[in-house]
Design a protein around this motif. Sequence first.
Motif, PDB file in Angstrom:
ATOM      1  N   ASP A  84      -0.487   6.493 -10.190  1.00 57.12           N
ATOM      2  CA  ASP A  84      -1.369   6.221  -9.065  1.00 57.12           C
ATOM      3  C   ASP A  84      -1.243   7.415  -8.130  1.00 57.12           C
ATOM      4  N   PRO A  85      -2.354   8.006  -7.692  1.00 58.00           N
ATOM      5  CA  PRO A  85      -2.275   9.196  -6.828  1.00 58.00           C
ATOM      6  C   PRO A  85      -1.504   8.951  -5.531  1.00 58.00           C
ATOM      7  N   SER A  86      -1.392   7.698  -5.114  1.00 60.53           N
ATOM      8  CA  SER A  86      -0.673   7.419  -3.872  1.00 60.53           C
ATOM      9  C   SER A  86       0.826   7.233  -4.106  1.00 60.53           C
ATOM     10  N   GLU A  87       1.279   7.185  -5.369  1.00 58.70           N
ATOM     11  CA  GLU A  87       2.689   6.962  -5.679  1.00 58.70           C
ATOM     12  C   GLU A  87       3.513   8.196  -5.366  1.00 58.70           C
ATOM     13  N   LYS A  88       4.642   7.995  -4.669  1.00 59.12           N
ATOM     14  CA  LYS A  88       5.496   9.111  -4.265  1.00 59.12           C
ATOM     15  C   LYS A  88       6.936   8.806  -4.627  1.00 59.12           C
ATOM     16  N   VAL A  89       7.751   9.869  -4.729  1.00 65.54           N
ATOM     17  CA  VAL A  89       9.182   9.739  -4.975  1.00 65.54           C
ATOM     18  C   VAL A  89       9.909  10.501  -3.882  1.00 65.54           C
ATOM     19  N   LEU A  90      10.813   9.813  -3.175  1.00 64.75           N
ATOM     20  CA  LEU A  90      11.592  10.431  -2.100  1.00 64.75           C
ATOM     21  C   LEU A  90      13.063  10.210  -2.339  1.00 64.75           C
ATOM     22  N   PRO A 125       0.799  -1.221   0.000  1.00 64.10           N
ATOM     23  CA  PRO A 125       0.000   0.000   0.000  1.00 64.10           C
ATOM     24  C   PRO A 125       0.834   1.275   0.000  1.00 64.10           C
ATOM     25  N   ILE A 126       2.167   1.158   0.008  1.00 65.01           N
ATOM     26  CA  ILE A 126       3.016   2.345   0.114  1.00 65.01           C
ATOM     27  C   ILE A 126       3.171   3.054  -1.231  1.00 65.01           C
ATOM     28  N   ALA A 127       3.462   2.314  -2.304  1.00 66.74           N
ATOM     29  CA  ALA A 127       3.687   2.861  -3.649  1.00 66.74           C
ATOM     30  C   ALA A 127       4.693   4.011  -3.601  1.00 66.74           C
ATOM     31  N   LEU A 128       5.925   3.671  -3.253  1.00 68.67           N
ATOM     32  CA  LEU A 128       6.950   4.677  -3.001  1.00 68.67           C
ATOM     33  C   LEU A 128       8.233   4.331  -3.741  1.00 68.67           C
ATOM     34  N   TRP A 129       8.783   5.315  -4.461  1.00 68.47           N
ATOM     35  CA  TRP A 129      10.122   5.231  -5.045  1.00 68.47           C
ATOM     36  C   TRP A 129      11.054   5.944  -4.082  1.00 68.47           C
ATOM     37  N   PHE A 130      12.225   5.345  -3.805  1.00 69.04           N
ATOM     38  CA  PHE A 130      13.147   5.965  -2.859  1.00 69.04           C
ATOM     39  C   PHE A 130      14.563   5.902  -3.412  1.00 69.04           C
ATOM     40  N   LEU A 131      15.293   7.013  -3.312  1.00 67.15           N
ATOM     41  CA  LEU A 131      16.666   7.106  -3.788  1.00 67.15           C
ATOM     42  C   LEU A 131      17.602   7.080  -2.585  1.00 67.15           C
ATOM     43  N   HIS A 132      18.500   6.076  -2.555  1.00 63.35           N
ATOM     44  CA  HIS A 132      19.443   5.871  -1.454  1.00 63.35           C
ATOM     45  C   HIS A 132      20.853   6.176  -1.941  1.00 63.35           C
ATOM     46  N   PRO A 133      21.759   6.636  -1.134  1.00 70.02           N
ATOM     47  CA  PRO A 133      21.546   7.173   0.202  1.00 70.02           C
ATOM     48  C   PRO A 133      21.057   8.621   0.140  1.00 70.02           C
ATOM     49  N   VAL A 134      20.526   9.052   1.244  1.00 72.78           N
ATOM     50  CA  VAL A 134      20.121  10.452   1.381  1.00 72.78           C
ATOM     51  C   VAL A 134      21.348  11.182   1.916  1.00 72.78           C
ATOM     52  N   ASP A 135      22.009  11.921   1.038  1.00 75.66           N
ATOM     53  CA  ASP A 135      23.264  12.555   1.450  1.00 75.66           C
ATOM     54  C   ASP A 135      23.303  14.060   1.214  1.00 75.66           C
ATOM     55  N   GLY A 136      22.244  14.647   0.683  1.00 74.71           N
ATOM     56  CA  GLY A 136      22.207  16.088   0.483  1.00 74.71           C
ATOM     57  C   GLY A 136      23.096  16.582  -0.638  1.00 74.71           C
TER      58      GLY A 136
END
Length: 90
Positions: free
Chosen positions: A84-90, A52-63
Amino acid sequence: MNGRQHIVQKIAIIRTALKQHGYSLRKQPRQAVWTIQVSSTKQYRLTYQSSPIALWFLHPVDGDRIRQEVLSIIQNTLNQQPIDPSEKVL
């Protein structure tokens, strides 16, 4: 379209956009993980967590500025596609 086809389609679009900016994308075996090579010494991992998350995530978070650029390319690319409206990118 099933979930797997959805991800394959999104990754193809992301790969094309990243390639246009000089980055390469490679799938990791048996995982929903892709490696983005930004230089000979720097890489990021792009992961997808399905519903149910539908999330793209970019690792590592380093600024780092390059991370922000890659993230922006991915976000802009996905925002141009029906998502999908619930899909997010972080």
